[in-house]
Motif scaffolding. Structure first.
Motif, PDB file in Angstrom:
ATOM      1  N   ALA A  12      36.000  76.955  69.249  1.00 17.09           N
ATOM      2  CA  ALA A  12      36.405  76.195  70.424  1.00 17.09           C
ATOM      3  C   ALA A  12      36.796  74.768  70.066  1.00 17.09           C
ATOM      4  N   LEU A  13      36.054  74.127  69.176  1.00 15.13           N
ATOM      5  CA  LEU A  13      36.283  72.718  68.891  1.00 15.13           C
ATOM      6  C   LEU A  13      36.556  72.421  67.423  1.00 15.13           C
ATOM      7  N   ALA A  14      36.306  73.358  66.544  1.00 13.72           N
ATOM      8  CA  ALA A  14      36.554  73.148  65.125  1.00 13.72           C
ATOM      9  C   ALA A  14      37.157  74.420  64.541  1.00 13.72           C
ATOM     10  N   ARG A  15      38.324  74.292  63.945  1.00 11.70           N
ATOM     11  CA  ARG A  15      39.034  75.440  63.376  1.00 11.70           C
ATOM     12  C   ARG A  15      38.780  75.509  61.874  1.00 11.70           C
ATOM     13  N   ARG A  16      38.480  76.702  61.402  1.00 12.04           N
ATOM     14  CA  ARG A  16      38.267  76.915  59.978  1.00 12.04           C
ATOM     15  C   ARG A  16      39.385  77.773  59.405  1.00 12.04           C
ATOM     16  N   GLU A  17      39.938  77.326  58.277  1.00 16.08           N
ATOM     17  CA  GLU A  17      40.919  78.090  57.538  1.00 16.08           C
ATOM     18  C   GLU A  17      40.477  78.149  56.083  1.00 16.08           C
ATOM     19  N   ASP A  18      40.569  79.327  55.468  1.00 15.26           N
ATOM     20  CA  ASP A  18      40.150  79.514  54.087  1.00 15.26           C
ATOM     21  C   ASP A  18      41.335  79.920  53.220  1.00 15.26           C
ATOM     22  N   ARG A  19      41.426  79.287  52.061  1.00 11.27           N
ATOM     23  CA  ARG A  19      42.471  79.650  51.111  1.00 11.27           C
ATOM     24  C   ARG A  19      42.032  79.252  49.705  1.00 11.27           C
ATOM     25  N   SER A  20      42.031  80.204  48.801  1.00  7.86           N
ATOM     26  CA  SER A  20      41.767  79.960  47.374  1.00  7.86           C
ATOM     27  C   SER A  20      40.482  79.176  47.140  1.00  7.86           C
ATOM     28  N   GLY A  21      39.414  79.555  47.830  1.00  3.53           N
ATOM     29  CA  GLY A  21      38.117  78.939  47.609  1.00  3.53           C
ATOM     30  C   GLY A  21      37.882  77.646  48.365  1.00  3.53           C
ATOM     31  N   VAL A  22      38.871  77.206  49.151  1.00  3.74           N
ATOM     32  CA  VAL A  22      38.750  75.959  49.911  1.00  3.74           C
ATOM     33  C   VAL A  22      38.721  76.280  51.403  1.00  3.74           C
ATOM     34  N   ALA A  23      37.675  75.835  52.090  1.00  2.00           N
ATOM     35  CA  ALA A  23      37.585  75.973  53.538  1.00  2.00           C
ATOM     36  C   ALA A  23      37.981  74.651  54.177  1.00  2.00           C
ATOM     37  N   THR A  24      38.970  74.698  55.064  1.00  6.09           N
ATOM     38  CA  THR A  24      39.394  73.509  55.793  1.00  6.09           C
ATOM     39  C   THR A  24      38.842  73.577  57.204  1.00  6.09           C
ATOM     40  N   LEU A  25      38.051  72.579  57.566  1.00  7.71           N
ATOM     41  CA  LEU A  25      37.514  72.464  58.919  1.00  7.71           C
ATOM     42  C   LEU A  25      38.284  71.364  59.639  1.00  7.71           C
ATOM     43  N   THR A  26      38.917  71.727  60.745  1.00  2.97           N
ATOM     44  CA  THR A  26      39.720  70.772  61.502  1.00  2.97           C
ATOM     45  C   THR A  26      39.132  70.572  62.884  1.00  2.97           C
ATOM     46  N   LEU A  27      38.733  69.340  63.170  1.00  2.00           N
ATOM     47  CA  LEU A  27      38.277  69.011  64.516  1.00  2.00           C
ATOM     48  C   LEU A  27      39.488  69.076  65.433  1.00  2.00           C
ATOM     49  N   GLN A  28      39.393  69.837  66.510  1.00  2.00           N
ATOM     50  CA  GLN A  28      40.585  70.039  67.338  1.00  2.00           C
ATOM     51  C   GLN A  28      40.333  69.747  68.817  1.00  2.00           C
ATOM     52  N   SER A  29      40.009  68.482  69.047  1.00  3.75           N
ATOM     53  CA  SER A  29      39.919  67.979  70.409  1.00  3.75           C
ATOM     54  C   SER A  29      40.685  66.657  70.477  1.00  3.75           C
ATOM     55  N   PRO A  30      42.012  66.720  70.235  1.00  2.00           N
ATOM     56  CA  PRO A  30      42.790  65.474  70.124  1.00  2.00           C
ATOM     57  C   PRO A  30      42.788  64.625  71.383  1.00  2.00           C
ATOM     58  N   ALA A  31      42.648  65.252  72.550  1.00  2.00           N
ATOM     59  CA  ALA A  31      42.644  64.477  73.799  1.00  2.00           C
ATOM     60  C   ALA A  31      41.491  63.493  73.843  1.00  2.00           C
ATOM     61  N   SER A  32      40.370  63.831  73.201  1.00  2.00           N
ATOM     62  CA  SER A  32      39.208  62.940  73.153  1.00  2.00           C
ATOM     63  C   SER A  32      39.122  62.193  71.828  1.00  2.00           C
ATOM     64  N   ARG A  33      40.222  62.257  71.048  1.00  2.00           N
ATOM     65  CA  ARG A  33      40.220  61.704  69.686  1.00  2.00           C
ATOM     66  C   ARG A  33      39.104  62.327  68.859  1.00  2.00           C
ATOM     67  N   ASN A  34      38.929  63.624  69.066  1.00  2.00           N
ATOM     68  CA  ASN A  34      37.926  64.395  68.325  1.00  2.00           C
ATOM     69  C   ASN A  34      36.536  63.757  68.404  1.00  2.00           C
ATOM     70  N   ALA A  35      36.195  63.311  69.611  1.00  2.00           N
ATOM     71  CA  ALA A  35      34.875  62.711  69.825  1.00  2.00           C
ATOM     72  C   ALA A  35      33.776  63.694  69.451  1.00  2.00           C
ATOM     73  N   LEU A  36      32.691  63.155  68.922  1.00  2.00           N
ATOM     74  CA  LEU A  36      31.554  63.981  68.517  1.00  2.00           C
ATOM     75  C   LEU A  36      30.645  64.214  69.720  1.00  2.00           C
ATOM     76  N   SER A  37      31.164  65.002  70.661  1.00  5.44           N
ATOM     77  CA  SER A  37      30.327  65.472  71.759  1.00  5.44           C
ATOM     78  C   SER A  37      29.225  66.349  71.176  1.00  5.44           C
ATOM     79  N   LEU A  38      28.220  66.636  71.969  1.00  2.08           N
ATOM     80  CA  LEU A  38      27.158  67.507  71.475  1.00  2.08           C
ATOM     81  C   LEU A  38      27.732  68.875  71.109  1.00  2.08           C
ATOM     82  N   ALA A  39      28.694  69.359  71.904  1.00  2.00           N
ATOM     83  CA  ALA A  39      29.306  70.658  71.606  1.00  2.00           C
ATOM     84  C   ALA A  39      30.075  70.616  70.289  1.00  2.00           C
TER      85      ALA A  39
END
Length: 272
Positions: A12-39
């Protein structure tokens, strides 16, 4: 799964993509500037727990959608809980505790974590950068501990930032609340290097791939020992680091690495 196959795990709020041993975690709440809500904090903690248990993942890259890596705690969420019967105390305690749990999870993860920063990383978002093992910043990145400007000193962000930069630089950031540009953040030691605007993620991935080619066991031993010894007295630090070196020497990857070097061939790491 082949080493080049891409896996996407939507959250819902963080997207994970895996490629060649590297996991990319992308915070995806741009409207809130990816605020660190509890969720958002809970989503990231869950993601790091899953990565810790995934032997295919060797390195993590942390990024953000939109104009920020993260603007820090969700101020609207915090403000709303001031209307609770306890004036928000229970929620504030939960939010601060879980945020600290997230920062500790990054340090405790036995896999390197690299922040790729474009735009702003402020307050707990700056803390997030400081908690990562490495950080790459786009030339337009900006960093701040701005809480003092709204009457809320950035005490918890200073835990991570104060361990990543000198004490005087950390206190300057917290006392002024000013925005600092990427070049200053590099000079302070908050980021490893600055790259052209928009290139932070690509540079972080290139760095991650170089690291992912190393022995996972060696990286785990080394990261664990580094963070345990860094605040110890000198004698205790050398004792702990010496035990870590011995454990590393006794691991099969150490024998394989030395043999491969002497034989002038690529090493074949355990589990690779």
């Amino acid at each position: 799964m082949s080493p080049t196959q891409r896996r996407e795990e939507p959250l819902a709020l963080a997207r994970r993509e895996d490629r060649s041993g590297v996991a990319t975690l992308t915070l995806q709440s741009p409207a809130s500037r990816n605020a660190l809500s509890l969720a958002m904090i809970e989503a990231l903690i869950d993601a790091f727990v899953a990565i810790e248990a995934d032997p295919a993942t060797r390195v993590v890259v942390l990024a953000g959608d939109g104009p920020a890596l993260s603007a820090g705690h969700d101020l609207k969420e915090l403000q709303a809980h001031r209307n609770d019967a306890d004036r928000g105390r229970a929620f504030f305690e939960r939010a601060m505790t879980r945020c600290a749990d997230l920062m500790r999870a990054i340090v405790a993860l036995e896999k390197p974590v690299i922040a790729a920063v474009e735009g702003v990383a402020t307050a707990a978002g700056c803390q997030l950068v400081a908690a990562c093992d490495l950080a790459i910043a786009g030339a337009d990145a900006r960093f701040a501990l701005p809480g003092v400007s709204i009457g809320l000193f950035c005490s918890t962000p200073l835990v991570a930032v104060g361990r990543a930069v000198s004490r005087k630089h950390a206190m300057e950031m917290a006392l002024t609340g000013d925005l600092y540009d990427a070049e200053t953040a590099e000079r302070f030691g908050l980021v490893n290097r600055v790259v052209p605007v928009g290139a932070a993620l690509a540079e972080a991935h290139a760095l991650a791939q170089r690291i992912a080619a190393r022995s996972a066991a060696t990286l785990a031993i080394g990261k664990r020992a580094y963070y345990r010894q860094i605040d110890m007295p000198l004698d205790e630090a050398y004792a702990l680091a010496g035990r870590a070196m011995i454990d590393n020497l006794l691991h099969p990857d150490s024998a394989e690495g030395a043999a491969a070097f002497l034989d002038k061939r690529p090493p074949r790491w355990e589990g690779a």
